[in-house]
Design a protein around this motif. Sequence first.
Motif, PDB file in Angstrom:
ATOM      1  N   ARG A 114     -11.776   5.919   8.075  1.00  0.00           N
ATOM      2  CA  ARG A 114     -13.174   6.105   8.465  1.00  0.00           C
ATOM      3  C   ARG A 114     -13.336   6.145   9.980  1.00  0.00           C
ATOM      4  N   ARG A 141       0.858  -1.187   0.000  1.00  0.00           N
ATOM      5  CA  ARG A 141       0.000   0.000   0.000  1.00  0.00           C
ATOM      6  C   ARG A 141       0.880   1.218   0.000  1.00  0.00           C
ATOM      7  N   GLY A 168     -13.194   4.549   3.964  1.00  0.00           N
ATOM      8  CA  GLY A 168     -12.022   3.732   3.697  1.00  0.00           C
ATOM      9  C   GLY A 168     -11.126   3.588   4.907  1.00  0.00           C
ATOM     10  N   ARG A 169      -9.812   3.742   4.673  1.00  0.00           N
ATOM     11  CA  ARG A 169      -8.827   3.474   5.710  1.00  0.00           C
ATOM     12  C   ARG A 169      -8.933   4.390   6.920  1.00  0.00           C
ATOM     13  N   GLY A 225      -6.454  11.243   4.605  1.00  0.00           N
ATOM     14  CA  GLY A 225      -7.324  10.863   3.487  1.00  0.00           C
ATOM     15  C   GLY A 225      -7.001  11.630   2.222  1.00  0.00           C
ATOM     16  N   PRO A 251      -9.418  -1.304  -1.769  1.00  0.00           N
ATOM     17  CA  PRO A 251     -10.172  -1.330  -0.518  1.00  0.00           C
ATOM     18  C   PRO A 251     -11.615  -1.734  -0.740  1.00  0.00           C
ATOM     19  N   SER A 274      -4.230   9.879   0.190  1.00  0.00           N
ATOM     20  CA  SER A 274      -4.378   8.440  -0.037  1.00  0.00           C
ATOM     21  C   SER A 274      -4.613   8.069  -1.493  1.00  0.00           C
ATOM     22  N   TYR A 299     -13.882   9.136  -0.156  1.00  0.00           N
ATOM     23  CA  TYR A 299     -14.174   7.744   0.198  1.00  0.00           C
ATOM     24  C   TYR A 299     -13.201   7.240   1.252  1.00  0.00           C
ATOM     25  N   GLU A 300     -11.910   7.445   1.020  1.00  0.00           N
ATOM     26  CA  GLU A 300     -10.910   6.951   1.965  1.00  0.00           C
ATOM     27  C   GLU A 300     -11.058   7.615   3.328  1.00  0.00           C
TER      28      GLU A 300
END
Length: 522
Positions: free
Chosen positions: A474, A217, A471-472, A515, A228, A518, A466-467
């Motif tokens: 959140r 990643r 995503g990661r 974020g 993801p 990302s 989204y991220e």
Amino acid sequence: MTLHAPEATAPSLPRWAKVIDQTTCIGCHACTTACKAENDVPIGVSRTYVKSVDVGEFPDARRAFQVTRCNQCVDSPCTDACPTAAMHTRADGIVDFNKDICIGCKACIAACPYDAIFINPEDHSAEKCNFCSHRIDSGLEPACVSVCPTQSIFVGDLNDPGSRVAQTVNREPVAVRKPEKNTKPKMFYKGAHQATLDPLAAARPAGGNYAWTQAPRNDGSFNDGLVPSGNPLGDASGRGNSSAAAKLSYDQPHHRPWDWRVSAYTWTKNVGSGIYLIALMLVATGLVSPENPLWRWVAPVGGGFFVAVTCLLLVADLSHPFRFWMIFWRPQWNSWLVRGGVILVSYSTVLAVHFVASILGATWIGVWLMWIGAPLAIASSIYTAWLFGQAKARDLWQNPLLAPHLLVQAMAAGSAIVVPFALFFAPQAVDFVLWWTAGATLAHLAFVASEFASPTPSEHARIAHYEMTRGRFRHFFAAGVVLSAIGLAAPWLGVWVCLFAFLGPLAYEHAFVQGGQSVPLA
């Protein structure tokens, strides 16, 4: 091979550019190897590398390549963001760097839309492709040009109409990466597939495997896959955003330049500003007198403490922390790191004078300093909006409402920490501060809602959203929203609820900063 001098009719100073013919590139990576050998680039990082994307479906499938490196922009974001002019543009248009004055702030990395800059793990300074400027100055071609077996890479002077580069750029269809960023790159691609030029066009490899290696990643940790949950970089078919099936088959990992220290610094800076501004408001409205400890001691000491922590975080984030003084010794004034540094030092000076005046009993000095301290406190809170704005690579941060949002966060966190002190030193002001905490927190949540309720300006911003929210990051986003929502009840539930309003912006800022970084850029 040596470079021919421009014709006599051409200007005395060349304007160097590079063309990469992807129709003849065979993806042999000779350019990467030659660059590493010529410039002593350590293992794990590259000034240039060859990305590959598998396009189409069997039996109509092929592998498309893209040679990825610095784009030698005319309007280079990295040189504007660099606080010491370590990244600079030469008179001949080559964007070069000086490692001796690099402080390792990574602002150039955040600013570059092409993910072309990295921190050398051995000397801890920023570097990138610089056109092999030492070879150019000696009349030689860059190392990658010399070794390319298919002559797919060639350089020349755009000011010389007879050069191969000028003729190719002026007469043949060529493309540049991310023209919407308005950086005017001088790196031109001939015959490149759109799935290689657009980092979001090809799906990330589910399962974590490239053609020859396992794919980490972008935070450097290996896992079972890059895609993801929800797959914001492509649908279930693996088509990504491309109209034709396209899957990334080889790339290099890149780390996020700014880690938790930058997330924390935006919060501590806001708290240091908010404490002073709330105490100032209490004095200005007559709720407390200038002799009250809330103004005499809490404002300068509390504000000064959090500003000091901010400065420590900023210095700790540098790859060359002992060079931080170069920001002030040789400033490059286009950089908001320089401007922000001056603002923080000026604000700290006001707080220090206020503190000394309080010791001497000259409270009138602190009152008069309000006229300077208020704008400096506001500036120290909001200047990060322009610092993030210089990071052209990150669409999530290009938000015109970011400055007022940061100020609102400062008022929310600052007032929340003032409440317990008001209980002891100014009980008559407690209700005012509690309601101000709730109001500022409500405004913070309104900014969050407006940012994510409005349409995203680009696909890059959509994925970053989204991220951040699903995503990661959140969990940090959810914690920030929930903590702040609980803080809204401060006027009814009392002082202890202010802790939630105090910590909510910290969790939110971490999700926002991380974020935003990302999304893949190359």
